[in-house]
Design a protein around this motif. Structure first.
Motif, mmCIF file in Angstrom:
data_model
loop_
_atom_site.group_PDB
_atom_site.id
_atom_site.type_symbol
_atom_site.label_atom_id
_atom_site.label_comp_id
_atom_site.label_asym_id
_atom_site.label_seq_id
_atom_site.Cartn_x
_atom_site.Cartn_y
_atom_site.Cartn_z
ATOM 1 N N PRO A 1 0.837 -1.213 0.000
ATOM 2 C CA PRO A 1 0.000 0.000 0.000
ATOM 3 C C PRO A 1 0.863 1.250 0.000
ATOM 4 O O PRO A 1 1.956 1.267 0.557
ATOM 5 C CB PRO A 1 -0.799 -0.115 1.296
ATOM 6 N N ILE B 1 -8.559 0.494 4.526
ATOM 7 C CA ILE B 1 -8.346 1.792 5.162
ATOM 8 C C ILE B 1 -8.959 1.785 6.555
ATOM 9 O O ILE B 1 -10.085 1.317 6.766
ATOM 10 C CB ILE B 1 -8.966 2.926 4.331
ATOM 11 N N ALA C 1 -3.353 2.379 5.775
ATOM 12 C CA ALA C 1 -3.693 1.517 4.647
ATOM 13 C C ALA C 1 -2.852 0.250 4.749
ATOM 14 O O ALA C 1 -1.625 0.319 4.914
ATOM 15 C CB ALA C 1 -3.428 2.225 3.334
#
Length: 630
Positions: free
Chosen positions: A41, A89, A129
């Motif tokens: 991420p 998230i 994330a």
């Protein structure tokens, strides 16, 4: 818009290792069926200077600082992240996961919306994330115009391996030595806040590695321990957050232990000491001894010590001294030996040191033999010498009393033919008991074989070895003596019994020809008596008695009669003093007589002539002068 590394007033990007550097954007070609490669991420940053926003609805991206105004009705925080697989998230405020409610809303595009923001909403909001390949995190500050805001953490971090570690201010950090420590103080405020660092309330000089909100402590040592504070200040005020730095030192072995020497000096005899070590030590002791085992370790903080025996907690009788660094075994007879270990532990790590205890055993030994009982022939034997040993040294046999004794088997030795030698018989009896006699014995030359037989040999064979023994000798050469006695002397002494007077004579030793010699020469002969009892004329006495008188009554219980008893000389028949007859029993001189019941009244003889009347069933009453019982 891709992240780039540049710090701006009021904002500092996350100190976590970002995966943005490994993010390789690629276009997706749907027609050719190409696929995006897997990637960690990466959160997209939009960085701008902090500014006060007056709009009623504020929409901002990560990388910016939001300064709320009095008319702000809504704040929308965008978080855009790329990665494959698609990142998940989540939001956190000041390090704590955001709990969504009717004012804090998670939008479908993973944005965080704050409705009707109030002062309690001020803080640092982090967008996290993550996917299977890793994670990324970026913060955004939401603050009010005025006193600065510091992003603080209340976490405790223990680092025992890494040589580089970074924490947010407010955390407690425990780390090993020689690590490089970074303490991040992320500050937001309008106007811009000034950051000042302190250690234990003393301002740090510029010589320290300071860079805006980041403090770097390189090659940490014990001297760097302390409380580090970050102060952010502007025109509207100041705020301070602190982090405690504790430097850890894992347990390490020491070559000596002073407390062990002190304890040993006062422990008394039969006490042994040894130190454990990582590679192991060994101690051998005798039964009944005491043992002091030391665990010489150091560390920071001071390690906690746990003692084990054969890998298990101690169950034997023991004492712990010197804060657990010394294990005292009161009597090693309670154990059979084995491995003792001390486990030293603190937050930086652990260390195990060991020692092996061996207990000497008392045992019987047959390693020595007695001298051979013969130098030749067939009877030579040796017996094993039974000895009690402890570690090879002989001790009192009582220590081995509980150990079974081995059997003692005699061992043949020197079984060989003997040299020729003279053999003699016993001497014959002496021909005379005194005055000089003679006695003889037989002398022959023989050889004793290894089988036990005796073989006659010529005299010459023995003469080469030794001189011919004598076969005749004189004996009893002492003169012939006897005891002699003189005539008995006069009979003397008091007459206190038959033949109890005494008479004496002289006894002397003389030879057969009448020559007197010392009494010692007659000591082997029975010695005649020199004193004997005898009879004298004064002892010729006896008791003489007369006839009994007539009984004083013919019946009843009160009749008696008497006689005369005199001590008289046997020859002259004349009375003598009674003590001359005292050695003989004295005859009685009176006795009762006629002890029979009286049938009718009877006249009593002698004394008064009382009339006694007797009736059946009545008492006899003497009647004359009074009525008294007969």
């Amino acid at each position: 818009e891709y992240p780039f590394h540049r710090r701006v007033s009021g904002f500092t990007s996350s100190l976590r290792t970002s995966s943005a550097e490994t993010f390789i954007p690629t276009s997706v070609d749907q027609e050719n069926g190409l696929h995006r490669p897997h990637q960690k991420p990466a959160i997209l940053r939009k960085i701008s200077a902090a500014q006060q926003l007056s709009a009623s609805e504020v929409v901002t991206h990560l990388g910016q600082t939001v300064v709320l105004a009095s008319g702000t009705l809504s704040v929308l925080l965008h978080c855009e992240a790329v990665g494959n697989p698609k990142p998940t998230i989540s939001w956190a405020k000041n390090g704590v996961e955001v709990k969504y409610n009717d004012r804090l809303l998670l939008q479908p595009d993973d944005s965080l919306q704050i409705l009707a923001p109030v002062e309690a909403d001020v803080g640092f909001y982090a967008c996290n994330a993550s996917n299977a390949l890793g994670s990324d995190s970026v913060s955004i500050a939401v603050t009010l115009a005025g006193k600065p805001l510091i992003k603080a953490s209340r976490a405790t971090m223990i680092n025992t391996e890494s040589l580089a570690v970074t924490v947010d201010i407010g955390s407690m950090l425990k780390t090993i030595q020689k690590a490089n420590v970074s303490i991040n103080c992320q500050v937001a405020g309008v106007p811009e806040a000034k950051v000042t660092w302190f250690k234990n309330k003393v301002k740090l000089s510029s010589s320290h590695h300071l860079h805006n909100g980041l403090l770097l402590i390189a090659n940490v040592s014990l001297s760097d321990e302390g409380l580090y504070s970050c102060k952010a200040s502007n025109l509207h005020g100041e705020v301070t957050e602190s982090s405690q730095l504790l430097v850890l030192e894992p347990p390490r072995p020491l070559p000596y232990l002073e407390d062990l020497t002190a304890v040993l000096s006062s422990a008394g005899p039969r006490t042994h000491s040894v130190l454990t070590s990582p590679s192991g030590t060994k101690l051998t002791v005798s039964p009944g001894s005491r043992v002091l085992i030391g665990c010489a370790v150091d560390g920071h903080p001071t390690p906690n010590i746990t003692w084990l025996y054969s890998g298990e907690p101690l169950s034997l009788q023991h004492q712990l001294l010197a804060a657990g660094q010394i294990l005292q075994i009161l009597n090693v007879s309670d154990v059979t030996g084995g491995e003792f270990s001390c486990l030293a532990q603190n937050e930086a790590g652990s260390l195990t040191q060991v020692m092996t205890l061996a207990i000497q055993e008392y045992r019987w030994s047959l390693d020595k033999l007695t001298a051979c009982s013969a130098s030749c022939g067939h009877r030579g034997l040796q017996l094993p010498q039974l000895r009690c040993l402890l570690d090879g040294a002989e001790v009192n046999a009582s220590y081995c009393r509980e150990t079974p004794k081995p059997s003692l088997q005699p061992i043949a030795c020197n079984r060989r033919d003997c040299p020729s030698r003279w053999m003699v018989t016993s001497w014959s009896p002496c021909t005379r008991s005194c005055g000089g006699g003679a006695q003889t014995r037989r002398v022959t030359c023989q050889r004793l074989t290894a089988k036990g037989s005796s073989v006659p040999m010529p005299s010459e064979a023995c003469a080469q070895v030794s001189k011919h023994p004598v076969d005749t000798q004189s004996c009893n050469r002492q003169p012939c003596v006897e005891w002699a006695a003189s005539s008995w002397g006069q009979c003397d002494g008091p007459c206190i019994g038959p033949r109890l007077a005494v008479q004496h004579r002289q006894i002397f030793c003389q030879t057969k020809d009448g020559t007197s010699v010392s009494s010692d020469q007659c000591s082997s002969l029975p010695r005649p008596l020199s004193t004997q009892n005898c009879w004298t004329d004064a002892c010729g006495v006896h008791w003489r008695v007369s006839l009994w008188t007539v009984c004083t009554a013919t019946c009843g219980s009160y009749g008696f009669q008497s006689r005369r008893v005199d001590c008289v000389h046997v020859r002259t028949n004349k009375p003598v003093m009674e003590h001359h007859c005292s050695w003989r029993p004295r005859p009685a001189n009176w006795q009762r007589c006629n002890i029979t019941p009286c049938e009718n009244g009877t006249l009593l003889r002698g004394g008064e002539a009382d009339w006694c009347r007797s009736r059946k069933g009545e008492r006899a009453i003497c009647q004359k002068h009074s009525t008294r019982p007969c």
